[in-house]
Design a protein around this motif. Sequence first.
Motif, PDB file in Angstrom:
ATOM      1  N   GLU A 522     -30.832  35.658  -5.853  1.00 35.14           N
ATOM      2  CA  GLU A 522     -31.224  37.053  -5.726  1.00 35.14           C
ATOM      3  C   GLU A 522     -31.490  37.318  -4.246  1.00 35.14           C
ATOM      4  N   PRO A 523     -31.336  38.574  -3.831  1.00 35.68           N
ATOM      5  CA  PRO A 523     -31.649  38.863  -2.440  1.00 35.68           C
ATOM      6  C   PRO A 523     -33.083  38.446  -2.139  1.00 35.68           C
ATOM      7  N   GLY A 524     -33.217  37.715  -1.062  1.00 34.55           N
ATOM      8  CA  GLY A 524     -34.558  37.347  -0.611  1.00 34.55           C
ATOM      9  C   GLY A 524     -35.331  36.456  -1.561  1.00 34.55           C
ATOM     10  N   ASP A 525     -34.674  35.757  -2.496  1.00 39.93           N
ATOM     11  CA  ASP A 525     -35.457  34.942  -3.430  1.00 39.93           C
ATOM     12  C   ASP A 525     -35.750  33.551  -2.882  1.00 39.93           C
ATOM     13  N   GLY A 526     -35.370  33.348  -1.626  1.00 46.30           N
ATOM     14  CA  GLY A 526     -35.744  32.100  -0.989  1.00 46.30           C
ATOM     15  C   GLY A 526     -34.861  30.926  -1.374  1.00 46.30           C
ATOM     16  N   SER A 527     -33.776  31.189  -2.162  1.00 46.69           N
ATOM     17  CA  SER A 527     -32.963  30.044  -2.592  1.00 46.69           C
ATOM     18  C   SER A 527     -31.934  29.654  -1.542  1.00 46.69           C
ATOM     19  N   PHE A 528     -31.844  30.413  -0.466  1.00 46.50           N
ATOM     20  CA  PHE A 528     -30.895  30.081   0.583  1.00 46.50           C
ATOM     21  C   PHE A 528     -31.406  28.852   1.328  1.00 46.50           C
ATOM     22  N   ASP A 529     -30.632  27.788   1.247  1.00 50.00           N
ATOM     23  CA  ASP A 529     -31.056  26.545   1.864  1.00 50.00           C
ATOM     24  C   ASP A 529     -30.549  26.527   3.296  1.00 50.00           C
ATOM     25  N   MET A 530     -31.421  26.907   4.203  1.00 49.78           N
ATOM     26  CA  MET A 530     -31.004  27.123   5.574  1.00 49.78           C
ATOM     27  C   MET A 530     -30.605  25.824   6.263  1.00 49.78           C
ATOM     28  N   THR A 531     -31.346  24.768   5.962  1.00 52.72           N
ATOM     29  CA  THR A 531     -31.038  23.498   6.609  1.00 52.72           C
ATOM     30  C   THR A 531     -29.659  23.013   6.188  1.00 52.72           C
ATOM     31  N   ARG A 532     -29.362  23.199   4.902  1.00 52.08           N
ATOM     32  CA  ARG A 532     -28.055  22.776   4.439  1.00 52.08           C
ATOM     33  C   ARG A 532     -26.955  23.636   5.068  1.00 52.08           C
ATOM     34  N   ALA A 533     -27.217  24.931   5.165  1.00 54.40           N
ATOM     35  CA  ALA A 533     -26.212  25.816   5.768  1.00 54.40           C
ATOM     36  C   ALA A 533     -25.940  25.399   7.207  1.00 54.40           C
ATOM     37  N   ALA A 534     -27.000  25.002   7.914  1.00 47.96           N
ATOM     38  CA  ALA A 534     -26.832  24.576   9.306  1.00 47.96           C
ATOM     39  C   ALA A 534     -25.967  23.317   9.366  1.00 47.96           C
ATOM     40  N   ARG A 535     -26.225  22.411   8.419  1.00 47.26           N
ATOM     41  CA  ARG A 535     -25.474  21.166   8.389  1.00 47.26           C
ATOM     42  C   ARG A 535     -23.994  21.412   8.100  1.00 47.26           C
ATOM     43  N   VAL A 536     -23.747  22.311   7.125  1.00 43.09           N
ATOM     44  CA  VAL A 536     -22.358  22.609   6.756  1.00 43.09           C
ATOM     45  C   VAL A 536     -21.634  23.212   7.954  1.00 43.09           C
ATOM     46  N   MET A 537     -22.307  24.143   8.616  1.00 40.75           N
ATOM     47  CA  MET A 537     -21.664  24.811   9.740  1.00 40.75           C
ATOM     48  C   MET A 537     -21.392  23.830  10.881  1.00 40.75           C
ATOM     49  N   ALA A 538     -22.374  22.980  11.160  1.00 44.53           N
ATOM     50  CA  ALA A 538     -22.203  22.023  12.255  1.00 44.53           C
ATOM     51  C   ALA A 538     -21.087  21.034  11.925  1.00 44.53           C
ATOM     52  N   ALA A 539     -21.034  20.590  10.664  1.00 45.81           N
ATOM     53  CA  ALA A 539     -19.992  19.629  10.271  1.00 45.81           C
ATOM     54  C   ALA A 539     -18.622  20.262  10.444  1.00 45.81           C
ATOM     55  N   CYS A 540     -18.512  21.526  10.086  1.00 41.25           N
ATOM     56  CA  CYS A 540     -17.224  22.212  10.188  1.00 41.25           C
ATOM     57  C   CYS A 540     -16.799  22.308  11.653  1.00 41.25           C
ATOM     58  N   LYS A 541     -17.763  22.610  12.514  1.00 36.11           N
ATOM     59  CA  LYS A 541     -17.437  22.749  13.941  1.00 36.11           C
ATOM     60  C   LYS A 541     -17.061  21.402  14.571  1.00 36.11           C
ATOM     61  N   ALA A 542     -17.712  20.350  14.099  1.00 38.43           N
ATOM     62  CA  ALA A 542     -17.486  19.046  14.724  1.00 38.43           C
ATOM     63  C   ALA A 542     -16.251  18.342  14.180  1.00 38.43           C
ATOM     64  N   ALA A 543     -15.780  18.793  13.010  1.00 38.56           N
ATOM     65  CA  ALA A 543     -14.698  18.042  12.353  1.00 38.56           C
ATOM     66  C   ALA A 543     -13.372  18.220  13.081  1.00 38.56           C
ATOM     67  N   LEU A 544     -12.528  17.198  12.937  1.00 35.83           N
ATOM     68  CA  LEU A 544     -11.162  17.216  13.463  1.00 35.83           C
ATOM     69  C   LEU A 544     -10.479  18.494  13.048  1.00 35.83           C
ATOM     70  N   LYS A 545      -9.762  19.097  13.944  1.00 37.19           N
ATOM     71  CA  LYS A 545      -9.077  20.329  13.577  1.00 37.19           C
ATOM     72  C   LYS A 545      -7.736  20.000  12.918  1.00 37.19           C
ATOM     73  N   ALA A 546      -7.284  20.927  12.088  1.00 36.72           N
ATOM     74  CA  ALA A 546      -5.911  20.825  11.603  1.00 36.72           C
ATOM     75  C   ALA A 546      -5.011  20.891  12.829  1.00 36.72           C
ATOM     76  N   GLY A 547      -3.956  20.118  12.832  1.00 35.90           N
ATOM     77  CA  GLY A 547      -3.059  20.126  13.991  1.00 35.90           C
ATOM     78  C   GLY A 547      -3.317  18.984  14.951  1.00 35.90           C
ATOM     79  N   THR A 548      -4.428  18.262  14.742  1.00 37.09           N
ATOM     80  CA  THR A 548      -4.717  17.134  15.624  1.00 37.09           C
ATOM     81  C   THR A 548      -3.840  15.933  15.226  1.00 37.09           C
ATOM     82  N   VAL A 549      -3.158  15.393  16.212  1.00 36.59           N
ATOM     83  CA  VAL A 549      -2.339  14.208  15.929  1.00 36.59           C
ATOM     84  C   VAL A 549      -3.248  12.982  15.897  1.00 36.59           C
ATOM     85  N   LEU A 550      -3.095  12.123  14.883  1.00 33.40           N
ATOM     86  CA  LEU A 550      -3.958  10.946  14.740  1.00 33.40           C
ATOM     87  C   LEU A 550      -3.132   9.664  14.824  1.00 33.40           C
TER      88      LEU A 550
END
Length: 593
Positions: A522-550
């Motif tokens: 619900e809006p503002g019901d406090g269920s938004f897990d901010m720490t997890r959202a931060a982790r997901v966002m950081a992982a996405c930014k740090a991860a290998l990009k598509a197109g990277t040759v390995l």
Amino acid sequence: MGRIAVLDEATAGRIAAGEVIERPASVVKELVENAVDAGAGRVEIDIEDGGRSLVRVADDGEGMDSSDALLCFQRHATSKLSAADDLEAIGTFGFRGEALPSIAAVARVRLLTCPHGAAEGTDISYEGGRLTGSGPGAARPGTVVWVRDLYFNTPARRRAMRSSAAETAKVSETAGTLALAAPDVALSLSSDGRLLWSTPGDGSLEAVAASLFGGDYVRNSVRVAWRRGPVGVTGLAGLPALARRDGKGQYLLCNGRPINPRLVRAAVDEAYKTLLGPGRTPVFILDLRMPPEAVDVNIHPAKTLVRFRSHGQVMAAVATALRAALTGTDLFPGRLGRGADPVPGRPEPGRVSEGPGDGSWGQPGLWAGLAREDAGAVDSSPGGESLAACVVRSGRLEALGQAGNLFIVARGEDGVYIIDQHAAHERVVFERLLGPDPGRGSPSQVLAVPETVHVSPGQEGGLSRSLLSLRSLGLDVEEFGPRTVVVRAVPAALTGVPAGALVREFLDRASAQEVRGHPDGEPGDGSFDMTRAARVMAACKAALKAGTVLSSGEMQALLDDLCRTSEPRTCPHGRPTILRFGLDELRRGFGRA
Ligand SMILES: Nc1ncnc2c1ncn2[C@@H]1O[C@H](COP(=O)(O)OP(=O)(O)OP(=O)(O)O)[C@@H](O)[C@H]1O
Ligand SMILES: [Mg+2]
């Protein structure tokens, strides 16, 4: 002269009826529950005009003799409870002795009933709470109840009923829920003479689910079967292909009684976290078993709310049971084979027989789009060969090469695997950031030049909470003068990530969530897990990009890292990291089956 008078029976009855009987679906619920309580093996439901003009429920249960048949319309007349102590351990749907008198108070009711072996039955009619006829009836074992013109004597209530289609959908949902609760009863629902669905009554939950929701549902679910001491959790857990955006498709039973699934929402979220995409909710059918005294069902007339004596224990049981079912399961069965059936029109292997309902609940649109686009059909054995188990068993996936600079092709003991390099690396980084205190655990990389980020007025509100979340990842970040934050160091797992951009984007996202609420809550019901959202966002930014040759060494290292994570099958957004072409599937594809 006092102003207070005791209401006459009929008026009091109509008022009380309002609590139990809201709409045609409530009538269906009460009558079907009575039929199941009477030991019926077969129950037929017929409705007309969405149940507004007629609800008819016929059963082959134990029936009633004539004195009971007359008594059953009296308020508080019940055969299911004899002493107050019985309330502690209720084993039937009914116990209040209120349903039939309530229905009779607000409709035209006829009841025809006959015990097995009796020479004749009893035929009774009520209208608006008044007995209008009683006499002998046909000697058909069981009971039939006709409920006509619901709320004919309460126009406001009658007007509050919705369209015939909407009421039919509600009836179908209610009756379907009871069908799930009673798989050993053959239940059918017809609307205006058309059969919407019927269940076989052979005791199989899968068969009921297939009758109601179609075979895809069963193929894309795993069985839940968990028990610890007196507490048990059984049922079906939907795989990601069935996940929904509208929160529907969740069915919860407690000791066989349908109850509100929101009661276990926290536990379900816990079990499915990172397995589903954002804003998606899982479908499930779960039956909780516990000693009757461990749960109080007598807290609301509709009995869909219960109170668990030990809420925490129940939540832990649900989360553990779901997790046990989902671990070691191929979460995305048949993904690779989508649309690849070599012989068009051939029945799919292992197809479960579908009842006439075929997922529609009788209402086109209600269950339409049950993520059918995602529901592949090649691997017909959900939960058969397990990916995680395979990864553990074979020790490793062996990288063979890269395709499109995007996918890694690998060989495992039981087939060929395709790994999304970005998604896989996201999972690896996510878990590296997940330790109890990753900030201390992994050495920080001090930035040569600290980055500053401007804080907009809209972001100021939740700023300290947001910074706390970022610090939990190991970022050295703090407020620095008015409307500015400074980033001095990032954890090793985030080396090379543009720290300023990460913080800026996260503050944006966090402030938007403060206003809008979490997609799952619900809006503002406090269920938004901010720490997890931060982790997901950081992982996405740090991860290998598509197109990277390995190089092959890099590919192998990534696969090894992935297999060591706690959940190698999905990225933190809930998308698949690995798809499998099982050897059995390959054999089938080449006609070697
Ligand atoms: N289909 C049926 N077959 C046999 N007996 C029935 C049937 N329906 C009702 N009865 C009898 O009539 C009684 C009254 O039914 P009613 O639904 O009003 O109350 P209840 O089921 O006991 O409790 P609740 O109000 O909680 O449903 C039941 O206890 C049962 O003995
Ligand atoms: Mg009842």
